[in-house]
Design a protein around this motif. Structure first.
Motif, PDB file in Angstrom:
ATOM      1  N   HIS A 185     -24.596  20.242 -14.785  1.00 45.70           N
ATOM      2  CA  HIS A 185     -23.785  20.320 -13.562  1.00 45.70           C
ATOM      3  C   HIS A 185     -23.666  18.949 -13.334  1.00 45.70           C
ATOM      4  N   ASP A 186     -24.811  18.168 -13.138  1.00 50.78           N
ATOM      5  CA  ASP A 186     -24.883  16.894 -12.688  1.00 50.78           C
ATOM      6  C   ASP A 186     -24.207  15.953 -13.477  1.00 50.78           C
TER       7      ASP A 186
ATOM      8  N   HIS B 184     -19.946  15.459 -12.706  1.00 46.45           N
ATOM      9  CA  HIS B 184     -19.841  14.073 -12.321  1.00 46.45           C
ATOM     10  C   HIS B 184     -18.679  13.571 -13.275  1.00 46.45           C
TER      11      HIS B 184
ATOM     12  N   GLU C  90     -24.902  13.298  -8.178  1.00 38.37           N
ATOM     13  CA  GLU C  90     -24.159  14.327  -7.464  1.00 38.37           C
ATOM     14  C   GLU C  90     -23.653  14.085  -6.147  1.00 38.37           C
TER      15      GLU C  90
ATOM     16  N   SER D 193     -20.360  12.775  -6.909  1.00 38.91           N
ATOM     17  CA  SER D 193     -19.280  13.808  -7.233  1.00 38.91           C
ATOM     18  C   SER D 193     -18.751  14.403  -6.023  1.00 38.91           C
ATOM     19  N   ASN D 194     -19.624  14.792  -5.240  1.00 38.28           N
ATOM     20  CA  ASN D 194     -19.187  15.477  -3.892  1.00 38.28           C
ATOM     21  C   ASN D 194     -18.128  14.422  -3.223  1.00 38.28           C
TER      22      ASN D 194
ATOM     23  N   GLY E 240     -24.211  22.174  -6.593  1.00 45.63           N
ATOM     24  CA  GLY E 240     -24.554  20.675  -6.487  1.00 45.63           C
ATOM     25  C   GLY E 240     -25.651  20.485  -5.703  1.00 45.63           C
TER      26      GLY E 240
END
Length: 417
Positions: free
Chosen positions: A221-222, A226, A329, A332-333, A375
């Motif tokens: 995910h990270d 991203h 992360e 990404s946010n 996340g």
């Protein structure tokens, strides 16, 4: 008739006969012991001596069942032949505790005791039943002193019923075998089922497997998440200025190429960990850390101002890798919620025995609803594994979304990998 001669009944009958076969070595050894106390006696013609040997054989069998591998063999046979319902599981692996060994010894003794009785009946009753059924059709057998009938029973209507008596013997034998098999199947979960220690060990194995899966999910995910966010925003920005600013488009395509190439390498390492099945494999040992932070900030797709206090080089490798993923992360946010071009302030401080990370990005016109997605949940899990903590949410007084994490540099029991 299915209950007496169906597939399940036949398999259970076979299981009992196997128990009788397993009993024979103990029975013969017990006969030798009985012979010591009764010299000169024909043990095989003395029914009382045989019952005595049978009683001596069962404790001998129970003692041998106390060895750890006995449970595995018993469970394998019970699963294959006893027809135990799936909602009543049996234990896996050898018996490790005293309680598990005692249960196994009880099952083994019961299996051999019932098996000896049913095996003996299976050997003796069918010939007797066949002989009885043949009597009405053989005058020589009826007159024989061995098989003959008393004169009071040598009547036509009695002879007509004799074959049914032989058939009844066979049915009774099958009924006894079915009852004994059902008794064994009913006692199997209690005697061969998992003990509290077995359930605890199974729960620990499941927790370890779940921890590995969660670790892999966080890494994927990270890293991949991203990269996809950055590539999506860079591609969208390049499309909007495709005709007016070719130089920007060229830079965006270069950044997309570098991001995807680097992400493919990270993906290969994570998949290597997945294929190897190791809890702490190559991806954990070679993943990016804080020393690769500059490259991450350059290609993240948003302007980032980074302030560092202390020396990140003193941060242990495990903490440094998790810190990198937390920053990744957070960026990404910021890309998803702040949009392309929204400035991000990153502060990293190493002081005492703690690493502090704080990241601020402007709130959009419509502040996002705080829902702990994958996340943020992954960030929290990374921090908790190191003994730290995280916070994430809007700060209305400052007009920013803030992500903060505090990670101890020394965690009890953690190896400095």
């Amino acid at each position: 008739m299915t209950l007496l001669f169906g597939r399940r009944a036949r398999l259970r009958w076979l299981h009992l006969i196997i128990g009788g076969a397993l009993l024979m070595p103990y029975f013969l050894a017990a006969l030798v012991i009985v012979g010591w106390f009764h010299p000169g006696t024909d043990l095989f013609s003395s029914l009382s001596h045989q019952f005595t040997a049978f009683a001596y054989a069962l404790p001998m069998a129970a003692v041998t069942a106390l060895f750890a591998p006995a449970r595995q063999l018993s469970v394998a046979a019970a699963r294959a032949l006893c027809g135990i319902p799936g909602d009543r599981p049996l234990a896996d692996g050898p018996a490790r505790t005293r309680q598990a060994r005692a249960r196994t010894a009880g099952w083994y003794t019961l299996h051999l005791a019932l098996g000896g009785i049913i095996s003996g009946s299976t050997l003796m009753m069918p010939p007797l039943a066949v002989t009885i059924m043949v009597l009405p059709f053989s005058e020589a057998m009826r007159d024989s002193p061995t098989f003959g009938l008393p004169e009071t029973m040598d009547r036509p209507w009695i002879l007509a019923l004799v074959p049914f008596a032989g058939l009844a013997i066979l049915v009774a034998m099958a009924g006894c075998a079915a009852l004994a098999g059902a008794l064994l199947a009913g006692r199997a979960p209690a005697l061969l089922g998992p003990t509290p220690e077995d359930r605890l060990a199974a729960a620990e194995r499941r927790a370890a497997d779940l921890a590995v899966r969660n670790r892999l999910a966080r890494e994927l995910h990270d890293s991949v998440g991203h990269a996809l966010s950055a590539v999506t925003l860079q591609a969208g920005a390049a499309r909007r200025v495709l005709d007016s600013d070719p130089e920007f488009v060229r830079e965006a395509l270069t950044a997309i190429e570098e991001t995807t190439r680097r992400t493919v390498g990270e993906l290969d390492s994570v998949l290597g960990l997945l294929r190897s099945g190791e809890e702490h494999g190559a991806s954990a040992a070679t993943g990016p850390a804080l020393d690769a932070l500059d490259g991450l900030l350059e290609r993240c797709g948003v302007p980032v101002s980074c302030a560092v206090q202390g020396d990140p080089g003193t941060v242990p490798a495990a903490v440094s890798r998790e810190a990198y993923r937390i920053v990744q992360e957070g960026l990404s946010n910021a890309l998803r919620h702040g949009g392309h071009g929204a400035p991000v302030e990153l502060r990293i401080a190493v002081h005492g025995e703690e690493l502090e990370i704080a990241m601020d990005n402007p709130l959009p016109e419509r502040p996002p609803v705080v829902r702990p997605g994958r996340g943020l949940r992954g960030i929290a899990e990374r921090a908790v594994l190191l003994g730290g903590r995280t916070e994430a949410g809007p700060h209305d007084e400052d007009g920013v979304w803030r992500l903060s994490a505090r990670l101890p540099l020394r965690t009890p029991g953690q190896e400095n990998r």
